[in-house]
Write an enzyme that holds these catalytic residues in place. Structure first.
Site, PDB file in Angstrom:
ATOM      1  CE1 TYR A 198      -3.622   2.634   0.796  1.00 45.47           C
ATOM      2  CE2 TYR A 198      -2.172   3.301   2.595  1.00 45.47           C
ATOM      3  CZ  TYR A 198      -3.268   3.535   1.788  1.00 45.47           C
ATOM      4  OH  TYR A 198      -4.014   4.681   1.975  1.00 45.47           O
ATOM      5  CE  LYS A 202      -3.121   5.712  -1.112  1.00 50.39           C
ATOM      6  NZ  LYS A 202      -4.156   6.461  -1.836  1.00 50.39           N
TER       7      LYS A 202
HETATM    8  N1  LIG Z   1      -8.241   6.285   6.135  1.00 44.76           N
HETATM    9  C1  LIG Z   1      -6.968   6.639   6.200  1.00 44.76           C
HETATM   10  O1  LIG Z   1      -6.338   6.579   7.260  1.00 44.76           O
HETATM   11  C2  LIG Z   1      -6.278   7.144   4.969  1.00 44.76           C
HETATM   12  C3  LIG Z   1      -5.028   7.765   5.125  1.00 44.76           C
HETATM   13  C4  LIG Z   1      -4.371   8.238   3.999  1.00 44.76           C
HETATM   14  C5  LIG Z   1      -4.950   8.089   2.755  1.00 44.76           C
HETATM   15  N2  LIG Z   1      -6.149   7.473   2.633  1.00 44.76           N
HETATM   16  C6  LIG Z   1      -6.704   7.339   1.289  1.00 44.76           C
HETATM   17  O2  LIG Z   1      -7.986   7.937   1.268  1.00 44.76           O
HETATM   18  C7  LIG Z   1      -8.768   7.365   0.219  1.00 44.76           C
HETATM   19  C8  LIG Z   1     -10.150   7.053   0.758  1.00 44.76           C
HETATM   20  O3  LIG Z   1     -10.018   6.054   1.734  1.00 44.76           O
HETATM   21  P1  LIG Z   1     -10.942   5.947   3.032  1.00 44.76           P
HETATM   22  O4  LIG Z   1     -10.049   6.006   4.182  1.00 44.76           O
HETATM   23  O5  LIG Z   1     -12.090   6.852   2.952  1.00 44.76           O
HETATM   24  O6  LIG Z   1     -11.378   4.418   2.911  1.00 44.76           O
HETATM   25  P2  LIG Z   1     -12.763   3.741   2.521  1.00 44.76           P
HETATM   26  O7  LIG Z   1     -13.779   4.193   3.489  1.00 44.76           O
HETATM   27  O8  LIG Z   1     -12.469   2.294   2.405  1.00 44.76           O
HETATM   28  O9  LIG Z   1     -13.082   4.349   1.090  1.00 44.76           O
HETATM   29  C9  LIG Z   1     -12.447   3.869  -0.055  1.00 44.76           C
HETATM   30  C10 LIG Z   1     -13.362   4.123  -1.209  1.00 44.76           C
HETATM   31  O10 LIG Z   1     -12.721   3.654  -2.409  1.00 44.76           O
HETATM   32  C11 LIG Z   1     -13.659   2.860  -3.089  1.00 44.76           C
HETATM   33  N3  LIG Z   1     -13.025   1.882  -3.968  1.00 44.76           N
HETATM   34  C12 LIG Z   1     -12.134   0.926  -3.683  1.00 44.76           C
HETATM   35  N4  LIG Z   1     -11.855   0.197  -4.766  1.00 44.76           N
HETATM   36  C13 LIG Z   1     -12.600   0.717  -5.773  1.00 44.76           C
HETATM   37  C14 LIG Z   1     -12.772   0.395  -7.132  1.00 44.76           C
HETATM   38  N5  LIG Z   1     -12.141  -0.641  -7.699  1.00 44.76           N
HETATM   39  N6  LIG Z   1     -13.606   1.140  -7.886  1.00 44.76           N
HETATM   40  C15 LIG Z   1     -14.278   2.172  -7.335  1.00 44.76           C
HETATM   41  N7  LIG Z   1     -14.184   2.518  -6.042  1.00 44.76           N
HETATM   42  C16 LIG Z   1     -13.341   1.788  -5.273  1.00 44.76           C
HETATM   43  C17 LIG Z   1     -14.470   2.181  -2.003  1.00 44.76           C
HETATM   44  O11 LIG Z   1     -15.670   1.659  -2.540  1.00 44.76           O
HETATM   45  P3  LIG Z   1     -16.406   0.388  -1.834  1.00 44.76           P
HETATM   46  O12 LIG Z   1     -17.062   0.927  -0.609  1.00 44.76           O
HETATM   47  O13 LIG Z   1     -17.357  -0.057  -2.881  1.00 44.76           O
HETATM   48  O14 LIG Z   1     -15.337  -0.609  -1.520  1.00 44.76           O
HETATM   49  C18 LIG Z   1     -14.682   3.374  -1.090  1.00 44.76           C
HETATM   50  O15 LIG Z   1     -15.722   4.179  -1.558  1.00 44.76           O
HETATM   51  C19 LIG Z   1      -7.984   6.155  -0.275  1.00 44.76           C
HETATM   52  O16 LIG Z   1      -7.319   6.497  -1.484  1.00 44.76           O
HETATM   53  C20 LIG Z   1      -6.965   5.920   0.813  1.00 44.76           C
HETATM   54  O17 LIG Z   1      -5.803   5.306   0.339  1.00 44.76           O
HETATM   55  C21 LIG Z   1      -6.833   7.005   3.705  1.00 44.76           C
END
Ligand SMILES: NC(=O)c1ccc[n+]([C@@H]2O[C@H](COP(=O)([O-])OP(=O)(O)OC[C@H]3O[C@@H](n4cnc5c(N)ncnc54)[C@H](OP(=O)(O)O)[C@@H]3O)[C@@H](O)[C@H]2O)c1
Length: 325
Positions: A198, A202
């Protein structure tokens, strides 16, 4: 230390301003950071908000939630599966034909798997987070360039990155030229370095944003491309990771997605000064030396070259989308 300080002592400020007249698209917005960013944009008066999701029912539930909490009536759900390159292309075509303008695009969808899963001949994280996201960016450029020219504005394409890039030692960089992506998707190599996968995605996203800005300066490309670190947030991202360490880390240090998503709104609303930049805690931050020193620059050049080649193989000529008419 920077990470702990940021998580414990910094709180991104509550977004204000207004997005009247603006069309905003957010991917991965049925839950988590994407949905909360959508709620902020809706609250701040975006003319049109598109939630781009792979599951329409979940997207509709998110739209209903945004409507209920903000009264925003112009929120729509569009289908986009980031693991399906045809879906990415159709999505961009639909935006080109059905929307008048695209001012802010938050490429937020991302995946963190507990184990190896193959999609389109690549490991899923590589396919979705790196190749799919870059293909989407390139496919959105014509509409965003048109928006810039027609409305005398400067749209922004933001990728949701992560501070976790700092933890990528990226051992696959020793692969021969042209073979890094293949090694990054090789099942055995993945399994050996799985805890890195992961973070490497990033890191690659950061490389891509920097590379695009190096190839297409702010005067050549009328669209700002930036990348934002939302900080560690409590979301569904680690849904497959059932470990005490991860649970404890979130419990002690994580922000809510409502707070973390403020950084997405800030990045999407940012101007030309953020072209090619990494944003954290609502500020431009110089990436670590592992990105900017000579070895980092070489890694960036080699990996970006392969990613650009990969999207050209999927869609010949797609890189032309970045160039002026
Ligand atoms: N949470 C953290 O601590 C954190 C920190 C740094 C960066 N981020 C980044 O923030 C972004 C959002 O993450 P989040 O934390 O909000 O997690 P999340 O709640 O799991 O949201 C991820 C989203 O991406 C969607 N997704 C995954 N695979 C997909 C695909 N093949 N096609 C279309 N949509 C897809 C998921 O859809 P489904 O619900 O259908 O699976 C969900 O809507 C990500 O890029 C993550 O890497 C998160």
């Amino acid at each position: 230390m920077g990470f702990l300080y940021s998580q414990l002592f910094k709180t991104p400020s509550y977004p204000d301003g207004n997005f009247n007249g603006k069309t905003v698209i957010i991917t991965g917005s049925n839950i988590g950071l994407g949905k909360e960013a959508g709620r902020h944009f809706a609250r701040l008066g975006a003319a049109k908000l598109i939630l781009a999701v792979r599951n329409i029912d979940k997207g509709q539930a998110a739209t209903d939630d945004v409507l209920r909490t903000t009264g925003h009536k112009n929120t729509h759900v569009w289908n986009l599966d980031m693991s399906d390159y045809k879906s990415i292309q159709s999505f961009a075509k639909r935006a080109e034909t059905e929307l008048e303008r695209v001012d802010i695009f938050i490429a937020n969808a991302g995946v963190l798997r507990a184990e190896y899963n193959e999609v389109n001949g690549h490991e899923e994280g590589i396919a979705v987070n790196i190749i799919g996201t870059t293909l989407l960016m390139a496919n959105m450029m014509p509409k965003m360039r048109e928006t810039a020219a027609r409305f005398n504005t400067r749209p922004t394409f933001t990728i949701t990155g992560s501070v976790s890039y700092e933890y990528a030692t990226f051992p696959q960089r020793s692969a021969p030229d042209g073979a890094i992506l293949a090694v990054l998707s090789d099942r055995r190599t993945c399994e050996k370095y799985w805890s890195q996968q992961y973070s490497i995605c990033k890191l690659a996203q950061l490389f891509i944003v920097r590379s695009v800005a190096e190839r297409y300066s702010e005067s050549e490309l009328p669209v700002t491309i930036n990348i934002v670190n939302p900080g560690l947030c409590r979301s569904e991202l680690r849904r497959e990771i059932q470990s005490w360490g991860s649970w404890l880390l979130e419990l002690i240090f994580a922000r809510s997605t409502q707070v973390g998503s403020r950084t997405l709104v800030h990045a999407g609303a940012s101007g030309v000064e953020t072209h090619g930049k990494y944003l954290s805690d609502c500020m431009i931050e110089e990436p670590k030396a592992m990105v900017t020193d000579a070895a980092g620059q070489e890694n960036q050049a080699r990996l970006s070259y392969e990613v650009f080649k990969a999207i050209e193989d999927i869609q010949p000529g797609v890189l032309q989308n970045f160039k002026g008419v």
